[in-house]
Motif scaffolding. Structure first.
Motif, PDB file in Angstrom:
ATOM      1  N   ARG A  21     -25.598 -59.846  43.402  1.00  0.00           N
ATOM      2  CA  ARG A  21     -25.330 -59.866  41.970  1.00  0.00           C
ATOM      3  C   ARG A  21     -23.903 -60.322  41.683  1.00  0.00           C
ATOM      4  O   ARG A  21     -23.662 -61.121  40.772  1.00  0.00           O
ATOM      5  CB  ARG A  21     -25.571 -58.465  41.381  1.00  0.00           C
ATOM      6  CG  ARG A  21     -25.528 -58.444  39.845  1.00  0.00           C
ATOM      7  CD  ARG A  21     -25.748 -57.048  39.315  1.00  0.00           C
ATOM      8  NE  ARG A  21     -26.975 -56.465  39.829  1.00  0.00           N
ATOM      9  CZ  ARG A  21     -27.028 -55.372  40.576  1.00  0.00           C
ATOM     10  NH1 ARG A  21     -25.907 -54.729  40.896  1.00  0.00           N
ATOM     11  NH2 ARG A  21     -28.174 -54.898  40.995  1.00  0.00           N
ATOM     12  N   ALA A  22     -22.953 -59.845  42.480  1.00  0.00           N
ATOM     13  CA  ALA A  22     -21.564 -60.246  42.286  1.00  0.00           C
ATOM     14  C   ALA A  22     -21.372 -61.731  42.571  1.00  0.00           C
ATOM     15  O   ALA A  22     -20.641 -62.425  41.862  1.00  0.00           O
ATOM     16  CB  ALA A  22     -20.647 -59.418  43.184  1.00  0.00           C
ATOM     17  N   VAL A  23     -22.034 -62.222  43.615  1.00  0.00           N
ATOM     18  CA  VAL A  23     -21.948 -63.654  43.940  1.00  0.00           C
ATOM     19  C   VAL A  23     -22.485 -64.489  42.794  1.00  0.00           C
ATOM     20  O   VAL A  23     -21.886 -65.501  42.402  1.00  0.00           O
ATOM     21  CB  VAL A  23     -22.712 -63.951  45.245  1.00  0.00           C
ATOM     22  CG1 VAL A  23     -22.869 -65.464  45.446  1.00  0.00           C
ATOM     23  CG2 VAL A  23     -21.985 -63.353  46.446  1.00  0.00           C
ATOM     24  N   VAL A 105     -15.397 -65.158  47.285  1.00  0.00           N
ATOM     25  CA  VAL A 105     -15.336 -66.414  48.030  1.00  0.00           C
ATOM     26  C   VAL A 105     -16.683 -67.126  48.014  1.00  0.00           C
ATOM     27  O   VAL A 105     -16.759 -68.341  47.752  1.00  0.00           O
ATOM     28  CB  VAL A 105     -14.879 -66.154  49.482  1.00  0.00           C
ATOM     29  CG1 VAL A 105     -15.082 -67.397  50.334  1.00  0.00           C
ATOM     30  CG2 VAL A 105     -13.427 -65.735  49.508  1.00  0.00           C
ATOM     31  N   VAL A 106     -17.747 -66.398  48.274  1.00  0.00           N
ATOM     32  CA  VAL A 106     -19.075 -67.019  48.336  1.00  0.00           C
ATOM     33  C   VAL A 106     -19.468 -67.578  46.977  1.00  0.00           C
ATOM     34  O   VAL A 106     -19.970 -68.708  46.862  1.00  0.00           O
ATOM     35  CB  VAL A 106     -20.124 -66.006  48.830  1.00  0.00           C
ATOM     36  CG1 VAL A 106     -21.517 -66.628  48.790  1.00  0.00           C
ATOM     37  CG2 VAL A 106     -19.799 -65.558  50.249  1.00  0.00           C
ATOM     38  N   GLY A 107     -19.236 -66.813  45.918  1.00  0.00           N
ATOM     39  CA  GLY A 107     -19.568 -67.297  44.585  1.00  0.00           C
ATOM     40  C   GLY A 107     -18.732 -68.495  44.178  1.00  0.00           C
ATOM     41  O   GLY A 107     -19.246 -69.459  43.599  1.00  0.00           O
ATOM     42  N   VAL A 242     -12.691 -74.523  53.275  1.00  0.00           N
ATOM     43  CA  VAL A 242     -13.400 -73.250  53.078  1.00  0.00           C
ATOM     44  C   VAL A 242     -12.679 -72.135  53.840  1.00  0.00           C
ATOM     45  O   VAL A 242     -12.456 -71.037  53.303  1.00  0.00           O
ATOM     46  CB  VAL A 242     -14.867 -73.363  53.534  1.00  0.00           C
ATOM     47  CG1 VAL A 242     -15.539 -71.998  53.501  1.00  0.00           C
ATOM     48  CG2 VAL A 242     -15.621 -74.346  52.646  1.00  0.00           C
ATOM     49  N   ALA A 243     -12.326 -72.419  55.093  1.00  0.00           N
ATOM     50  CA  ALA A 243     -11.634 -71.408  55.901  1.00  0.00           C
ATOM     51  C   ALA A 243     -10.269 -71.066  55.302  1.00  0.00           C
ATOM     52  O   ALA A 243      -9.871 -69.894  55.285  1.00  0.00           O
ATOM     53  CB  ALA A 243     -11.463 -71.920  57.330  1.00  0.00           C
TER      54      ALA A 243
END
Length: 258
Positions: A21-23, A105-107, A242-243
């Motif tokens: 949900r947060a993503v 980060v993922v979102g 990304v890293a």
């Protein structure tokens, strides 16, 4: 009264739902802003791409190249500024609401990928519009800049290269914002150098952008490169970006206001 037993599987499932949900919320917030503001950006370039040649033609002039080179340079830097603004506006409410750095980060990465694809498609379509307009006016059109050797697939390769560049620039902008928040002005500015190196590398890989032209002018980069090799190098730079963004967000510390 019986006690409710919560198993580890139940906890893991709950954590997974909260994380997802947060993503989604981060991806939606950053992605919608990038697309809406980006639509205005590309609308301006559409008007310019069509309007400038028509004005020149009306005045009796001829253009050797269009104005889409400006979009090639401007779109990644525009994405970088959006990345900085998006993280600055989102990080405090996200963490205050209990969101994790991982979901942030993922979102944000998902939103950057969506923006990159959208911007790459828009850039390719605008090149087609410009080439068609030049043909209708009886002018010879050529894509300015160096680019990758792609033969008949030049449009796809150009759009993919621009998309990767946009994503890298956006992630570097987010990393820069996180570094400034964590380390302050002086150390945050010093941490711009790795980010600038990533921008230089992706411009060199795609043979597009200001850094590619600067390297070519210094004789440090060829004008053209095989499309497959260039795009592979660009994907590697994307992974490094990304890293780098993940590392800076992982270290993120919110400082109290003064």
């Amino acid at each position: 009264m019986s006690a409710v037993v919560v198993t580890r599987a139940d906890r893991d499932a709950f954590v997974a739902r909260v994380h997802a949900r947060a993503v989604r919320r981060v991806a939606r917030s950053v992605g919608q802003a990038s697309l809406v503001i980006g639509a205005a950006f590309w609308a301006i370039f559409l008007v310019t791409t069509v309007g400038v040649p028509l004005v020149v033609h009306q005045a009796g002039g001829v253009m050797g190249g269009g104005v889409m080179t400006g979009a090639e340079y401007a779109a990644p830097w525009f994405a970088l500024s959006l990345g900085m603004i998006a993280l600055a506006s989102l990080v405090v409410p996200h963490l205050a609401a209990g969101g994790t750095r991982r979901s942030l980060v993922v979102g944000a990465l998902a939103a950057a990928l969506v923006a990159g694809v959208a911007y790459g498609v828009a850039y390719a379509l605008m090149l087609l519009v410009e080439r068609g307009l030049f043909g209708a006016l009886g002018w010879e059109w050529q894509q300015l800049g160096s680019g990758l050797d792609a033969g008949g697939a030049w449009l796809v390769v150009t759009g993919v290269g621009e998309a990767i560049s946009v994503v890298v620039y956006m992630l570097v902008g987010m990393a820069a914002q996180a570094a400034y928040r964590t380390f302050g002005v002086w150390r945050g500015t010093a941490l711009l150098l790795p980010g600038l190196a990533l921008l230089l590398l992706v411009d060199h890989a795609t043979r597009n952008g200001a850094f590619a032209d600067a390297l070519g002018g210094l004789g440090l980069g060829g004008d053209h490169a095989p499309a497959g090799l260039g795009l592979l190098q660009a994907v590697v730079v994307l992974a490094l970006a990304v890293a780098w963004m993940w590392w800076q967000v992982r270290l993120l510390r919110l400082r109290p206001t003064r």
